[in-house]
Design an enzyme around this catalytic site. Sequence first.
Site, PDB file in Angstrom:
ATOM      1  N   HIS A 358       0.816  -1.215   0.000  1.00  0.00           N
ATOM      2  CA  HIS A 358       0.000   0.000   0.000  1.00  0.00           C
ATOM      3  C   HIS A 358       0.851   1.268   0.000  1.00  0.00           C
ATOM      4  O   HIS A 358       0.344   2.370  -0.258  1.00  0.00           O
ATOM      5  CB  HIS A 358      -0.943   0.006   1.208  1.00  0.00           C
ATOM      6  CG  HIS A 358      -2.302   0.541   0.899  1.00  0.00           C
ATOM      7  ND1 HIS A 358      -2.505   1.646   0.094  1.00  0.00           N
ATOM      8  CD2 HIS A 358      -3.546   0.120   1.249  1.00  0.00           C
ATOM      9  CE1 HIS A 358      -3.788   1.893  -0.009  1.00  0.00           C
ATOM     10  NE2 HIS A 358      -4.455   0.979   0.673  1.00  0.00           N
ATOM     11  N   ASP A 362      -2.267   1.961  -4.656  1.00  0.00           N
ATOM     12  CA  ASP A 362      -3.482   1.792  -3.865  1.00  0.00           C
ATOM     13  C   ASP A 362      -4.447   0.826  -4.537  1.00  0.00           C
ATOM     14  O   ASP A 362      -4.155   0.243  -5.591  1.00  0.00           O
ATOM     15  CB  ASP A 362      -4.147   3.141  -3.600  1.00  0.00           C
ATOM     16  CG  ASP A 362      -4.474   3.890  -4.890  1.00  0.00           C
ATOM     17  OD1 ASP A 362      -4.603   3.226  -5.937  1.00  0.00           O
ATOM     18  OD2 ASP A 362      -4.589   5.129  -4.848  1.00  0.00           O
TER      19      ASP A 362
END
Length: 381
Positions: A358, A362
């Site tokens: 992350h 995303d």
Amino acid sequence: MRLVKMPRLGQDMEEGTLVEWAKSVGDEVSEGEVLAVIETDKAEVAFESPAGGYLVAVLADAGSTLAIGEPIAWIADDPGAKPPSPESVPASSEEAPQPKETLTPEAAIQRTRPRPGRRKPVSPLARRRARELGVDLAGVEGTGPGGRVTEDDVVNAHQAVQASAGDSDDLSRMRLAIAARMSKSAAVPQFQLVREIVLEKPEGQGDGPRVTYTDLLLWATAGALAERPAVNSSWVEGNPPTVRSHPSVNLGFAVAVDDGLIVPVIRDAASLSPAQISVQRRRLEGAARGGRLRPEDLSGGTFTVSNLGGAGVDEFIALLNPPEAGILAVGAVKPRPVVVDGALVAAPTVRLTLTGDHRVFDGMEGARFLQAIADRLQPRT
């Protein structure tokens, strides 16, 4: 006269074990020809000679464990050449030479004999039997000449484990390496996305290599990585930290071996056709299971595919393989109910689970990446 040292065959490698010499003293060797087989934490790797000539001296026995940069052999243009005196041998460090004590040739060999607790020389028959029985050779005491592990040693060790079921076994170097890497992976903030994709059946290839669903999935993943370069990236620690986008797609794929997993790499995979992917996959799988991978087969990966479909697993979550920012878990290809033009039909589908770093990209970027895979695999209407 060329001094050959223990090579660095992986980014995290600090030492290696000489499994066997492919050449004997006096043999001619060509540059790039396999000189020895070396075990790293990840796999047994075929070490290619850095120079051509004749092997005039071996400074380490099979079974020896040495640090990176330690001398292991001499290669000369003349088969009758004498190796330099021990005091003229460069230091074992990869950096600038440092003073070192004087050793006779006999003492140099003795120093690199198997250390306590390290794997001893193993006969080919014993190594094969160990694979069949699932015996970790690191814990087998050799009774052959020079501590060599024989087939009887492997059988006796297996019987001892069976007789004392419930006792813990020593961990192999590969298992310890996996544990360290996965512990590092667990510290990365990860997310998962799941998508089920309808597949087209692989087309017939005539006399060419047979293309399987696995090959198509690798091909589609490589193409999607080239289209969505944010996924083909790595987090780089620093002050400040940065994200590195890799210029080419070097696609790793997990291969199960007796004591763990190996991830060989198909280099520049986005430029290959499904048939070319198939050829590379089969070559690397064979080399991985035969313990004959080359250093370049294990390095430089930018993304990994882990496929448990052949084991009947429908879907699963795979942990990242640092420093890569993504890994794709592939389940079994099965006929499943899908709606096509308003009608319920059975069609081959596969469930893909993307795990992403992350810090690097995303969920929406991950969804676009999975869409790019689907665009390459789903039937065209």
